[in-house]
Design a protein around this motif. Structure first.
Motif, mmCIF file in Angstrom:
data_model
loop_
_atom_site.group_PDB
_atom_site.id
_atom_site.type_symbol
_atom_site.label_atom_id
_atom_site.label_comp_id
_atom_site.label_asym_id
_atom_site.label_seq_id
_atom_site.Cartn_x
_atom_site.Cartn_y
_atom_site.Cartn_z
ATOM 1 N N PHE A 180 50.388 31.138 10.132
ATOM 2 C CA PHE A 180 49.134 31.377 10.841
ATOM 3 C C PHE A 180 49.279 32.530 11.825
ATOM 4 O O PHE A 180 48.399 33.384 11.926
ATOM 5 N N VAL A 181 50.395 32.579 12.524
ATOM 6 C CA VAL A 181 50.602 33.614 13.540
ATOM 7 C C VAL A 181 50.815 34.985 12.901
ATOM 8 O O VAL A 181 50.290 35.988 13.377
ATOM 9 N N PHE A 182 51.577 35.040 11.801
ATOM 10 C CA PHE A 182 51.956 36.315 11.208
ATOM 11 C C PHE A 182 51.183 36.663 9.946
ATOM 12 O O PHE A 182 51.757 37.167 8.985
ATOM 13 N N GLY A 183 49.897 36.427 9.901
ATOM 14 C CA GLY A 183 49.093 36.893 8.780
ATOM 15 C C GLY A 183 48.128 35.896 8.198
ATOM 16 O O GLY A 183 47.173 36.280 7.535
ATOM 17 N N GLY A 184 48.353 34.608 8.412
ATOM 18 C CA GLY A 184 47.455 33.610 7.847
ATOM 19 C C GLY A 184 46.077 33.641 8.477
ATOM 20 O O GLY A 184 45.073 33.375 7.809
ATOM 21 N N ALA A 185 46.023 33.980 9.750
ATOM 22 C CA ALA A 185 44.730 34.047 10.423
ATOM 23 C C ALA A 185 43.873 35.159 9.829
ATOM 24 O O ALA A 185 42.666 34.983 9.629
ATOM 25 N N ILE A 186 44.499 36.279 9.496
ATOM 26 C CA ILE A 186 43.750 37.406 8.930
ATOM 27 C C ILE A 186 43.221 37.060 7.539
ATOM 28 O O ILE A 186 42.054 37.312 7.230
ATOM 29 N N SER A 187 44.074 36.467 6.708
ATOM 30 C CA SER A 187 43.613 36.140 5.353
ATOM 31 C C SER A 187 42.584 35.017 5.376
ATOM 32 O O SER A 187 41.640 35.020 4.591
ATOM 33 N N GLY A 188 42.733 34.057 6.275
ATOM 34 C CA GLY A 188 41.741 32.993 6.398
ATOM 35 C C GLY A 188 40.400 33.517 6.876
ATOM 36 O O GLY A 188 39.339 33.091 6.400
ATOM 37 N N LYS A 220 36.356 26.301 1.767
ATOM 38 C CA LYS A 220 37.436 25.388 1.380
ATOM 39 C C LYS A 220 38.742 26.150 1.174
ATOM 40 O O LYS A 220 39.806 25.699 1.582
ATOM 41 N N ILE A 221 38.647 27.306 0.549
ATOM 42 C CA ILE A 221 39.839 28.102 0.313
ATOM 43 C C ILE A 221 40.335 28.725 1.615
ATOM 44 O O ILE A 221 41.532 28.956 1.779
ATOM 45 N N ALA A 222 39.429 28.983 2.555
ATOM 46 C CA ALA A 222 39.855 29.499 3.854
ATOM 47 C C ALA A 222 40.756 28.504 4.561
ATOM 48 O O ALA A 222 41.747 28.895 5.200
ATOM 49 N N SER A 223 40.461 27.214 4.445
ATOM 50 C CA SER A 223 41.336 26.221 5.071
ATOM 51 C C SER A 223 42.722 26.233 4.421
ATOM 52 O O SER A 223 43.730 26.063 5.110
ATOM 53 N N LEU A 224 42.789 26.455 3.116
ATOM 54 C CA LEU A 224 44.083 26.593 2.443
ATOM 55 C C LEU A 224 44.769 27.878 2.894
ATOM 56 O O LEU A 224 45.981 27.902 3.097
ATOM 57 N N PRO A 229 59.207 33.707 1.247
ATOM 58 C CA PRO A 229 58.330 32.523 1.121
ATOM 59 C C PRO A 229 56.883 32.804 1.508
ATOM 60 O O PRO A 229 55.957 32.278 0.889
ATOM 61 N N PHE A 230 56.689 33.682 2.482
ATOM 62 C CA PHE A 230 55.328 34.029 2.888
ATOM 63 C C PHE A 230 54.657 34.907 1.837
ATOM 64 O O PHE A 230 53.466 34.775 1.565
ATOM 65 N N GLY A 231 55.427 35.796 1.217
ATOM 66 C CA GLY A 231 54.886 36.618 0.135
ATOM 67 C C GLY A 231 54.478 35.785 -1.062
ATOM 68 O O GLY A 231 53.451 36.052 -1.697
ATOM 69 N N LEU A 232 55.267 34.766 -1.372
ATOM 70 C CA LEU A 232 54.917 33.883 -2.496
ATOM 71 C C LEU A 232 53.620 33.127 -2.226
ATOM 72 O O LEU A 232 52.827 32.901 -3.138
#
Length: 119
Positions: A10-18, A43-47, A98-101
Motif C-alpha cells: 500500500f505504501v510503495f505503489g498499491g495506493a496509486i494502482s487502487g 471491487k477490484i480496487a479493494s484487491l 513479489p510486488f512485481g508479481l
C-alpha cells in the motif's frame, strides 16, 4: 507475512494502482449503463489496495466475454499497461519481485475482470 506485504504494498505503489481503479470506476458510473462496470472496478480496487493472500479465479460465460471485450477497448488496455509497467520496474530488484508479481496478477485482471472471482 501477508499483512506485512500488504502494508508495504500500500505504501510503495498499491495506493496509486487502487486509486486508478477507483478513478475508472467513477468514470464508468457517470452513465447509468456503466454502473455495473463501475461497481466491478470498485471491487477490484479493494484487491489492488491489498493483494497479498488473495487469489483470482477466472470463469464466466458469454455475457462476461462480451462485457470483457467492451471493457478492454475502453479501459482495460490502459489499466493493464499501467500494472505491467509497474511490474517490470518492480522486478528489477530482488526485493521487488513479489510486488512485481502482484502487479502482473492485476494486469491480467485488468484485461479480463468480468467473470473473475477473488478468493
Amino acid at each position: 507475512m501477508g499483512c506485512l506485504g500488504n502494508i508495504l504494498w500500500f505504501v510503495f505503489g498499491g495506493a496509486i494502482s487502487g486509486l486508478s481503479w477507483c478513478f475508472a470506476g467513477c468514470l464508468w458510473c457517470i452513465t447509468i449503463v456503466g454502473i455495473p462496470v463501475g461497481m466491478q472496478c470498485f471491487k477490484i480496487a479493494s484487491l489492488s489496495f491489498f493483494p497479498f493472500g488473495k487469489e483470482v479465479v477466472y470463469g464466466g460465460g458469454v455475457g462476461s466475454l462480451l462485457l470483457n471485450i467492451i471493457w478492454l477497448l475502453v479501459s482495460g488496455i490502459f489499466l493493464a499497461a499501467e500494472h505491467a509497467i509497474f511490474g517490470v520496474v518492480l522486478c528489477i530488484t530482488i526485493v521487488g519481485i513479489p510486488f512485481g508479481l502482484q502487479q502482473f496478477k492485476l494486469a491480467k485482471l485488468a484485461l479480463m475482470p468480468f467473470g473473475a472471482e477473488v478468493h
